[in-house]
Scaffold this active site. Structure first.
Site, PDB file in Angstrom:
ATOM      1  N   ASP A  17       0.820  -1.206   0.000  1.00 52.40           N
ATOM      2  CA  ASP A  17       0.000   0.000   0.000  1.00 52.40           C
ATOM      3  C   ASP A  17       0.858   1.261   0.000  1.00 52.40           C
ATOM      4  OD1 ASP A  17      -2.414   1.450   0.249  1.00 52.40           O
ATOM      5  OD2 ASP A  17      -2.208   1.527   2.434  1.00 52.40           O
TER       6      ASP A  17
ATOM      7  N   GLU B 192       3.496  -7.933   7.482  1.00 52.29           N
ATOM      8  CA  GLU B 192       2.214  -8.534   7.114  1.00 52.29           C
ATOM      9  C   GLU B 192       2.273  -9.626   6.053  1.00 52.29           C
ATOM     10  OE1 GLU B 192      -0.200  -5.166   6.073  1.00 52.29           O
ATOM     11  OE2 GLU B 192      -0.362  -4.484   8.133  1.00 52.29           O
TER      12      GLU B 192
ATOM     13  N   TYR C  81      -6.540  -3.146  13.211  1.00 48.92           N
ATOM     14  CA  TYR C  81      -7.440  -2.066  12.782  1.00 48.92           C
ATOM     15  C   TYR C  81      -8.876  -2.327  13.213  1.00 48.92           C
ATOM     16  CZ  TYR C  81      -3.599  -0.178  10.066  1.00 48.92           C
ATOM     17  OH  TYR C  81      -2.403   0.383   9.690  1.00 48.92           O
TER      18      TYR C  81
ATOM     19  N   GLU D 208       0.993  -0.890  14.062  1.00 48.80           N
ATOM     20  CA  GLU D 208       0.020  -0.175  13.238  1.00 48.80           C
ATOM     21  C   GLU D 208      -1.327  -0.206  13.934  1.00 48.80           C
ATOM     22  OE1 GLU D 208      -0.407  -1.115   9.074  1.00 48.80           O
ATOM     23  OE2 GLU D 208       1.767  -1.204   8.776  1.00 48.80           O
TER      24      GLU D 208
HETATM   25  N1  CKX Z   1      -0.857  -2.261   6.791  1.00 46.16           N
HETATM   26  C1  CKX Z   1      -4.784  -4.230   7.486  1.00 46.16           C
HETATM   27  C2  CKX Z   1       0.252  -2.072   5.866  1.00 46.16           C
HETATM   28  C3  CKX Z   1       0.356  -0.636   5.458  1.00 46.16           C
HETATM   29  C4  CKX Z   1      -0.991  -0.117   4.971  1.00 46.16           C
HETATM   30  C5  CKX Z   1      -2.018  -0.283   6.051  1.00 46.16           C
HETATM   31  C6  CKX Z   1      -3.345   0.399   5.639  1.00 46.16           C
HETATM   32  C7  CKX Z   1      -2.123  -1.809   6.238  1.00 46.16           C
HETATM   33  C8  CKX Z   1      -3.301  -2.318   6.992  1.00 46.16           C
HETATM   34  C9  CKX Z   1      -3.473  -3.804   6.973  1.00 46.16           C
HETATM   35  O1  CKX Z   1       1.339  -0.516   4.476  1.00 46.16           O
HETATM   36  O2  CKX Z   1      -0.860   1.211   4.531  1.00 46.16           O
HETATM   37  O3  CKX Z   1      -4.145  -0.205   4.993  1.00 46.16           O
HETATM   38  O4  CKX Z   1      -3.526   1.576   5.948  1.00 46.16           O
END
Ligand code: CKX
Length: 601
Positions: A165, A413, A469, A507
């Site tokens: 992302d 991840e 999240y 995160e």
């Molecule tokens: N985690 C549920 C990796 C980041 C993303 C973040 C997002 C994700 C979330 C995984 O690189 O930006 O979706 O905001």
């Protein structure tokens, strides 16, 4: 990296000349450049600033979103009296590069976030201008880091399809140096620390310097030599040592001399120890609670290019909120970030670019759904593993002497629920454990599919990092109470495992538009970001083994386009222009009140 990991320095034995500036640039969509003789010079280049990502300068989709080969070119003058060995050093070229000097290939390198050192002693001419050409490529695959693919459009043009992302920014994004050293130069050094009452023992090893006698000096901030060692390995006793502390840094200068002034290398170092003890992360034997951010190297115009100005603003904003830590999500940053963190007493979780190890171009949505993509069951895995190990070893070699670095993150991840993943990561961790002279903790960031009852890899980690999240991707908005219940249910399962390690949230966060206000809140409003955060804080505070919180993300950042991204990911606590959203004040309020040793007993 092709040999010495040392950052360039300028002194009586060494030269370091910056080659940053306006270079020339050309796209090569058909990959014809090498056969057409471009290593000797580009036929129709345009100008291009270095360091910077190339994408943000352009005004057409084709150029901004370009995928394939692209070339850079410049010249450098090599003085007659330059030191004997001559190198070109690139902070990084994303994602891979072949370097030519006067038409001769001098280096090739895989991986877009670690240095390249090209020996041009023979290829470059003294007393003359020399041509430097770089062939670069930004394609993604499942055997290189980070992982992804590309799609071919009907007109034959390729577009990037990352399994991660962040926008696939590319180019020469970090500084380039012309470096001169003596022939038998000092090529590396390592340090280990032990505290002995008020004193510190600094064990050192030095590499290079040929057979010449080596001396090592430790000089304090006032310029006094406080310890001196002889030989390529030894122990310095620093009486009444001034320790490098969290948000209260003290730096000594380590000076290494080979022969009588034959070679000289010096760098700022900080004396501190890092240890995990049960649930605690100990710095100098004292527990520390991590407060801070997952970040990106990302800003308007320069993209992922390094800028001292952006880094300075980021540190000022982080300090203003009371933070003490950040994760270099999802790749090792430019070395200058670590130099600044050393000065500011910030803690860094240093991450290798192992992101996208799940076959999905929207893995943020897939996370938590239980989706399984057989990522570690493909024939390209052995090659991926080699690249992964290579980048872990280059990252640790580059960053091992920074006091700010307190842990190595070996992934973000990935799929972790299969025996295949377990086999893969066991090898990565076993390899990484052989590399760091200071044996800093190893970790990795787990997404929601890596649940306590499903994950096969968490026990490889010395500290467990969770990206969660609840209240955003899971049960958001009006369902936030349910989100909290689900969150606590997962945390209770972790608690029941009685794991004797710290947990850190690497995160958590919500996309929030700085323009959006709503009472009562709705998702994407600033009010919702604040409500979500207070729910999360309540959960973090309920579990003693939670020893840190790094919110996602420090600032809004650019991603691939998509229906869940409004010109990028908006989870920033700050906007992309580094102005605070309401959440910045929420963090300031909380973090300034939390003692550095929160949950330390
Ligand atoms: N985690 C549920 C990796 C980041 C993303 C973040 C997002 C994700 C979330 C995984 O690189 O930006 O979706 O905001």
């Amino acid at each position: 990296m092709n040999s010495s990991p040392l950052y360039p320095v300028q002194n009586q034995a060494r030269a370091a000349v910056s080659l940053d500036g306006l270079w020339r640039f050309q796209f090569d969509p058909k990959g014809e450049g090498t056969a057409a003789g471009w290593p000797g010079g580009l036929p129709a280049p345009i100008s291009m600033p270095v360091p910077a990502s190339f994408s943000e300068f352009f005004t057409t989709h084709e150029e901004r979103d370009y995928v394939g080969d692209f070339w850079y070119e410049t010249e450098f003058f090599l003085p007659e009296n330059f030191p004997e060995k001559v190198y070109l050093r690139f902070g990084s070229v994303t994602h891979r590069a072949v370097i030519y000097c006067n038409g001769v290939e001098v280096a090739r390198h895989e991986g877009g976030f670690l240095p390249i050192l090209a020996d041009v002693t023979d290829a470059a001419n003294r007393g003359r201008r020399n041509k430097l050409v770089v062939q670069a490529n930004n394609e993604l695959s499942e055997s290189t880091l980070p992982c992804g693919t590309q799609k071919e459009m009907p007109d034959g043009r390729k577009i990037s399809k990352p399994y991660f992302d962040l926008f696939n920014y590319s180019g020469i994004q970090r500084s380039v140096w012309l470096v001169g050293t003596p022939k038998d130069a000092i090529t590396d050094y390592s340090l280990q620390y032990e505290l002995d009452g008020a004193d510190a023992l600094v064990r050192y090893t030095v590499e290079g310097g040929g057979d010449r006698p080596v001396q090592v000096f430790l000089v304090d901030a006032e310029g006094n030599t406080v310890a001196r060692g002889e030989g390529k390995a030894g122990t310095l006793r620093v009486e009444d040592a001034h320790l490098w502390q969290v948000r209260n840094a003290y730096l000594y200068r380590l000076v290494i001399e080979a022969g009588e002034g034959y070679d000289l290398y010096e760098e700022k170092v900080g004396i501190r120890t890092v240890k995990i003890d049960g649930h605690h992360i100990l710095i100098n034997g004292k527990p520390v609670y991590l407060k801070g951010y997952g970040k990106h190297e990302d800003a308007d115009i320069i993209g992922r290019g390094f800028s001292w100005a952006v880094a300075k603003r980021d540190f000022e904003c982080m300090k203003w909120t009371g933070a003490n830590c950040f994760r270099t999500s999802h790749y090792p940053y430019a070395e200058e970030w670590y130099q600044m963190a050393d000065e500011e007493g910030f803690l860094i979780i240093d991450e290798v670019p192992a992101v996208g190890m799940m076959r999905s171009t929207r893995n943020f949505a897939a996370a938590g759904t239980g989706q399984y993509t057989y990522f570690f069951e493909t024939p390209t895995v052995p090659q991926l593993l080699e690249n992964h190990k290579q980048q872990v070893s280059e990252m640790i070699a580059r960053d091992k002497n920074h006091p700010s670095v307190i842990a190595w993150s070996l992934f973000n991840e990935p799929e972790t629920t299969s025996e295949y993943a377990r086999r893969y990561f066991s090898k990565v961790f076993a390899f990484a454990r052989t590399l760091d002279p200071q044996n800093r903790p190893l970790t990795g960031a787990f997404e929601k599919n890596s649940a306590p009852d499903k994950c096969r890899c968490y026990d490889l980690c010395d500290m467990i990092c969770l990206n969660r999240y609840y209240g955003w991707y899971i049960s958001g908005g009006p369902e936030i109470d349910e989100a909290e219940q689900k969150f606590r249910a997962e945390m209770d399962k972790w608690a029941a495992k009685k794991l004797d390690v710290p947990f850190v949230f690497t995160e958590f966060g919500t996309d929030t538009l700085a323009t959006e206000h709503k009472l009562p809140s709705v998702m994407w409003s600033q009010e919702y970001q604040d409500e979500y955060l207070s729910m999360n804080f309540g959960v973090f505070d309920s579990y003693d083994f939670v020893q840190g919180e790094l919110v996602w993300n420090f600032a809004d950042f650019q991603t691939t386009e998509g229906i869940m991204r409004v010109n990028g990911n908006k989870k920033g606590v700050f906007t992309r222009q580094r102005q605070p959203k309401d959440a910045a004040f929420v963090f300031k309020h909380r973090w300034e009140a939390l003692p550095e040793q929160y949950k330390g007993n």
